[in-house]
Design a protein around this motif. Structure first.
Motif, PDB file in Angstrom:
ATOM      1  N   LEU A 171       7.200   0.669  -1.833  1.00  0.00           N
ATOM      2  CA  LEU A 171       8.400   1.323  -1.106  1.00  0.00           C
ATOM      3  C   LEU A 171       8.078   1.846   0.233  1.00  0.00           C
ATOM      4  CD1 LEU A 171      11.270   2.290  -1.691  1.00  0.00           C
ATOM      5  CD2 LEU A 171      10.346   4.624  -2.326  1.00  0.00           C
ATOM      6  N   ASP A 172       7.008   2.553   0.529  1.00  0.00           N
ATOM      7  CA  ASP A 172       6.778   3.006   1.924  1.00  0.00           C
ATOM      8  C   ASP A 172       6.455   1.761   2.790  1.00  0.00           C
ATOM      9  OD1 ASP A 172       7.037   5.424   1.440  1.00  0.00           O
ATOM     10  OD2 ASP A 172       4.996   5.885   0.885  1.00  0.00           O
ATOM     11  N   ARG A 173       6.093   0.652   2.044  1.00  0.00           N
ATOM     12  CA  ARG A 173       5.759  -0.489   3.053  1.00  0.00           C
ATOM     13  C   ARG A 173       7.274  -1.116   3.345  1.00  0.00           C
ATOM     14  NH1 ARG A 173       5.448  -6.006   2.530  1.00  0.00           N
ATOM     15  NH2 ARG A 173       6.049  -5.997   0.456  1.00  0.00           N
ATOM     16  N   THR A 174       8.101  -1.045   2.731  1.00  0.00           N
ATOM     17  CA  THR A 174       9.586  -1.685   2.887  1.00  0.00           C
ATOM     18  C   THR A 174      10.641  -1.017   3.744  1.00  0.00           C
ATOM     19  OG1 THR A 174      10.303  -1.456   0.671  1.00  0.00           O
ATOM     20  CG2 THR A 174       9.062  -3.526   1.172  1.00  0.00           C
ATOM     21  N   VAL A 175      10.478   0.430   3.405  1.00  0.00           N
ATOM     22  CA  VAL A 175      11.571   1.235   3.899  1.00  0.00           C
ATOM     23  C   VAL A 175      11.576   1.182   5.467  1.00  0.00           C
ATOM     24  CG1 VAL A 175      11.989   2.735   1.892  1.00  0.00           C
ATOM     25  CG2 VAL A 175      10.271   3.512   3.623  1.00  0.00           C
TER      26      VAL A 175
END
Length: 996
Positions: A171-175
């Protein structure tokens, strides 16, 4: 243990016999070169991922490197070698091979684990940048990580082998800063979805995260304010929400106002909110995209509200509506049984067209032909699948009395019918679909065979319409005897259309004699074997026309006294009478399927539970007849007179796995027999009990039922019409059929037909089981349908591999490399390879044998797909003649392994479709005997020779027509076809009705 990551011939060098490995704690264990291969594979995967380049060379490369390590260890004669020495040699081998990035990754891995051993686990902290979420009103607020953590914790609850860290990392990679609230919800779903191939249980995590997004969408839409209730909050609000949802749906004209007259407090109290969290990701996404009610694209129907709406719609005319609605809801929401797609789409709505299949006959005049187009459009509009009998339409060259002209034949009219099916696409929910049937004696049959070709005059092609051959037994006798076959125009031989069995054969021979005397104007004589060869060639190359058998469909029909079965339906499981004309009948069938996997207990099939399920299911299906919204009067008249329903099954493969039964075995054939017998027994009993409660169907008198002839007994009628050696079917029974015969004869039946096994392609996705009676296609694959692309992993296999310590990223890489097959993965034990053999690894006669055992219990038919790994003309000939001899009424798609294999690329981060690429050295074109694809000839041994498969006993003996290369009898010996593998029907086509 050995390893799958080296070439099959590799021995990993010659390690000193008895070599021991000294662990860090001083204990010793036996040296195992396979562990070195696994460790190296993990290192390569960590650096290169599952890219095509890595996959295509990884197996050979790791094998070579492992041999180098083992050879180095063999130079040290000490009886024991320390684990650190082995790891040193792995580093050296990687460095000498100039795999510097992989070696560096391996060194870092060793250092990290060494530090962890020295200092113990530490909690890593990461300073994440501030991310703002853009709200629907345009305002920006900081990302509420506590809310994300709460939702994720709820999604992970009770699921083994999953954790929050990889989901949050993805998630942190994409937000990004400024992400919208809807995009954030979708990003969380995708974060879990990308982990499915590594751990299948992340599919359920992704589903629960999608459910959170759906809850927010539905509740916010009804309240008019942004709300994000979690599962616990929603559980308390579900009853209130359901009442609000029904009110809104009624106000905007989507739901029948009659549902508001139910005792809503009573029915909503029965809702089981926790069942929302048990739906798999593919199932929930499918429901979201195609089934839930929406207002201008915004979904406001939650899963349990959806199942309750369907149940209430089916109970709307019951005496105690609430009690029956709750009973129906329990059955649907538990996934013990699932109604067909049209029923799910439309039950409880203002246009309750709930029936699945419609069969029509088109007569030989323009009024009937163009009326048929209109009927097709109206029937397809509300999700009906169509089967059209076009045999009565005169052929090419026939005389037209009204104009004194010459007919252009049936093909131009079929072109218009195909275009109509495309134009009426069921409101975008699924493609309109129809199947045209033509009898084998029709003079246009050869042009009919070419309808799906991509070459030739496009005005005489129907690229989007299914086609099927309606084959009489007499034709197959001519093929068997290498005899001639005469083609006629139906306007000159009109009674052939309504004749079957011995009566057809006698009349057909009379017409042949008349043609020889010059008394018939339009006719043509061909060699039967040549026409059969062309039928099989087109079936292989275009997937059409399917092969269906006219005589068993009619000779075993309970409704022989009331008409003739002229065709099957879109999916070849419905065999009902049709009649053209204003006073004719359009056959209608109402479908639903028992989830067989949900009825397997510690002792096998739970027959008591099955009886309860079937009794309720038959009642639900019978209700459809009275509730249904009929778009044409011919359908209403037929359905109310005969009241046919089609109860089937799904999850057959899952039921085998749960019982540890290999699909290619006598035990699987026996289970097919016993499960179909139980289904048939309880369904017939349930319909008879409904007759006692509600009355017999109108045309009961004179039916086979009224004479005490049940489906198992109708086999004798078929046997009497067949010649010696033309029918080989097991007749064994285990239940008290004598008592049931008498009950049916005296008490009657509520439904003219009760049983039919449909493909269940979509509803099985909803229930999370294998479709229908199908063997598994692959153990790891990407499924494409109208809802997108979904990574699917066989959960039963994963469970077994975990128990044996074999499930890891190397196994995932191996499954992708070998296209979802276990056959060539050396690490996998033989018993698991046998249990989880895929469709192309199972000798197809096992499928025919199981189908034969089922067919004896069915008053209709079954959607029977057939699979050939390395098709040839001889094998196709043997396979379809075996199906005929085994008493099958119909067959469906022929599936063949194409001359391409899936791209062996990683699914991480994309979850995209595995597209076909030329196989090259890593794959194997169909049937070429190499050991790359797991398919060799007719078997799948990976050894370059055909697999040895025992003959399937049918009535105590092996089938007389094998499918393993033995020459068939008489005229078809040595049959060879010019087959184009690239044109073969492929699995999982998102535009194919069977794949939906």
């Amino acid at each position: 243990m050995t390893t799958s990551t080296a070439p099959p011939a590799s021995t990993h060098g010659a390690a000193p016999p008895g070599l021991r490995v000294i662990r860090r704690d001083g204990s010793e264990t036996t040296f195992d070169a396979g562990k070195i291969s696994v460790a190296m594979t993990k290192a390569f995967l960590a650096v290169e991922g599952g890219s095509a380049s890595a996959s295509s060379r990884l197996h050979h490369l790791v094998g070579e490197l492992t041999d180098q390590v083992v050879a180095a260890l063999a130079r040290h004669p000490a009886p024991g070698v320390h684990v650190e020495q082995i790891q040193d040699q792995v580093e050296l081998a990687l460095m000498r091979g100039e795999h510097h990035k992989v070696a560096r990754s391996y060194v870092l891995y060793r250092e990290q684990h060494a530090q962890a051993r020295d200092t113990g686990p530490e909690t890593a902290t990461t300073d994440l940048p501030t991310v703002h979420v853009t709200q629907p009103d345009g305002s920006r607020v900081p990302l509420d990580r506590d809310r994300v953590e709460t939702v994720l914790a709820e999604a992970l609850a009770g699921i083994e082998d999953v954790s929050r860290e990889p989901v949050l990392a993805e998630l942190d990679r994409t937000v990004y800063d400024g992400i919208t609230a809807d995009e954030l919800a979708q990003a969380l779903v995708m974060a879990a979805r990308t982990l499915v191939e590594r751990e299948p249980d992340y599919s359920l995590v992704a589903s629960r995260l999608l459910l959170d997004r759906l809850r927010a969408e539905a509740v916010s839409h009804l309240s008019g304010t942004r709300e994000t209730p979690d599962q616990a909050t929603m559980a308390q609000r579900y009853a209130t929400y359901t009442k609000d949802y029904l009110s809104r749906a009624i106000d905007i004209g989507l739901v029948d106002p009659e549902l508001a007259t139910f005792d809503l407090d009573r029915v909503t109290a029965a809702i089981r909110p926790e069942r929302d969290t048990e739906i798999g990701f593919l199932g929930l996404q499918t429901l979201y995209d195609r089934y839930f009610l929406h207002e201008r694209g915004t979904r406001f129907e939650l899963p349990q509200a959806f199942f309750l709406r369907v149940a209430m719609g089916l109970a709307i005319r019951e005496v105690d509506r609430e009690a029956r609605a709750i009973e129906f809801y329990e059955l649907l929401s538990s996934f013990d049984f699932m109604a067909s797609t049209p029923t799910l789409f439309n039950s409880g709505t203002t246009r309750a067209q709930l029936s699945s299949c419609f069969l029509t006959t088109v007569d030989d005049d323009l009024d009937s032909i163009f009326g048929g187009y209109r009927n097709n459009a109206l029937l397809a509009k509300y999700s009906g699948g169509l089967g059209n009998d076009w045999t009565p339409v005169r052929g090419l060259g026939a005389h037209i009395r009204g104009t004194n002209g010459v007919s252009q034949g049936v093909v131009p009219f079929l072109k218009i019918a195909g275009d109509t099916a495309v134009a009426v696409n069921q409101g975008g929910k699924r493609k309109g679909a129809a199947c045209a049937y033509l009898e084998t004696w029709h003079v246009d049959i050869e042009e009919f065979l070419d309808l799906r070709k991509n070459t030739g005059d496009d005005r005489r092609r129907t690229h989007d319409m299914n086609t099927a051959n309606w084959v009489p037994d007499e034709f197959l006798r001519r093929v068997q005897a290498d005899g001639s076959w005469t083609l006629f125009s139906p306007d000159e031989v009109p009674d052939l259309h309504d004749l079957y069995g011995t009566a057809f054969s006698l009349r057909y021979r009379e017409y042949e004699q008349a043609a020889e005397r010059g008394e018939i104007r339009v006719h043509r004589t061909v060699r039967a074997v040549d026409l059969w060869r062309r039928m099989l060639t087109m079936l292989f190359e275009t997937g059409h026309p399917w092969i269906t058998f006219k005589d068993p469909c009619n000779l075993r029909s309970p409704q022989q006294h009331a008409g003739v079965v002229h065709s099957s339906n879109l999916c070849t499981e419905i065999t009902l009478n049709t009649q053209a004309g204003a006073d004719g009948e359009v056959a209608v069938c109402n479908l639903g399927s028992v989830n067989l996997a949900a009825h397997i207990g510690p002792n096998g099939l739970d027959t008591d539970k099955l009886q309860r399920t079937v009794t309720t299911a038959v009642r639900m299906l019978d209700n459809v007849v009275d509730i249904n919204f009929y778009t044409i009067p011919e359908a209403r008249r037929s359905n109310l007179r005969h009241r046919p329903v089609g109860l089937g099954m799904m999850g057959f493969s899952d039921a085998l796995f749960l019982q540890r039964i290999a699909p290619g075995s006598d035990a699987a054939v026996e289970f097919a027999d016993r499960s179909a017998e139980a289904l048939s027994y309880h369904a017939i009993a349930a319909s008879s009990d409904l007759a006692a409660e509600r009355g017999r169907y109108a045309s009961f008198d004179g039916s086979l039922w009224s004479r005490g002839i049940l489906p198992i007994d109708s086999l004798e009628l078929l046997a009497a019409a067949r010649e010696e050696g033309e029918l080989d079917v097991d007749r064994s029974t285990t239940l008290d059929w004598d008592t049931l015969r008498e009950t049916v004869r005296t008490q009657g039946m509520r439904n003219s037909n009760v049983l039919a096994i449909a493909p269940t392609a979509t509803i099985s996705n909803i229930c999370g089981v294998a479709q229908s009676i199908e063997p598994i296609h692959l153990n790891l694959y990407v499924k494409s349908n109208m809802s997108g692309d979904f990574t699917v992993v066989n959960p039963h296999l994963v469970r077994d591999l975990k128990q044996r310590g074999l499930w890891d990223e190397v196994m995932v890489a191996d499954l992708k490399y070998f296209d979802g097959s276990l056959a060539e993965i050396d690490r996998v034990p033989a018993d698991l390879k046998e249990l989880y053999a895929t469709a192309f690894e199972i000798e197809p006669r096992w499928l025919i044998a199981a189908a034969s055992r089922r067919q004896k219990w069915l008053d209709q038919a079954q959607s029977l797909n057939l699979y050939l790994a390395g098709p040839s003309g001889r094998k196709l000939d043997e396979l379809y003649r075996l199906a005929w001899r085994s008493g099958c009424k119909t067959t469906y798609y022929l599936r063949t392994r194409a001359a391409t294999s899936v791209e062996k690329s990683t699914l991480k981060g994309t979850d995209g479709r595995l597209t076909g690429v030329p196989t090259g050295s890593g794959g194997n074109p169909a049937g070429n005997g190499s050991a790359g694809s797991g398919a060799t000839g007719s078997g799948a041994t990976g050894s370059g020779s055909a697999a040895t498969v025992p003959a399937v006993p049918v009535n105590g003996a092996a089938p007389a027509v094998p499918v393993n290369g033995t020459a068939p009898a008489n005229g078809t010996a040595g049959m060879e076809l010019d087959l184009d593998p690239a044109a073969a029907c492929s699995i999982d086509d998102p535009d194919c009705e069977a794949c939906q």
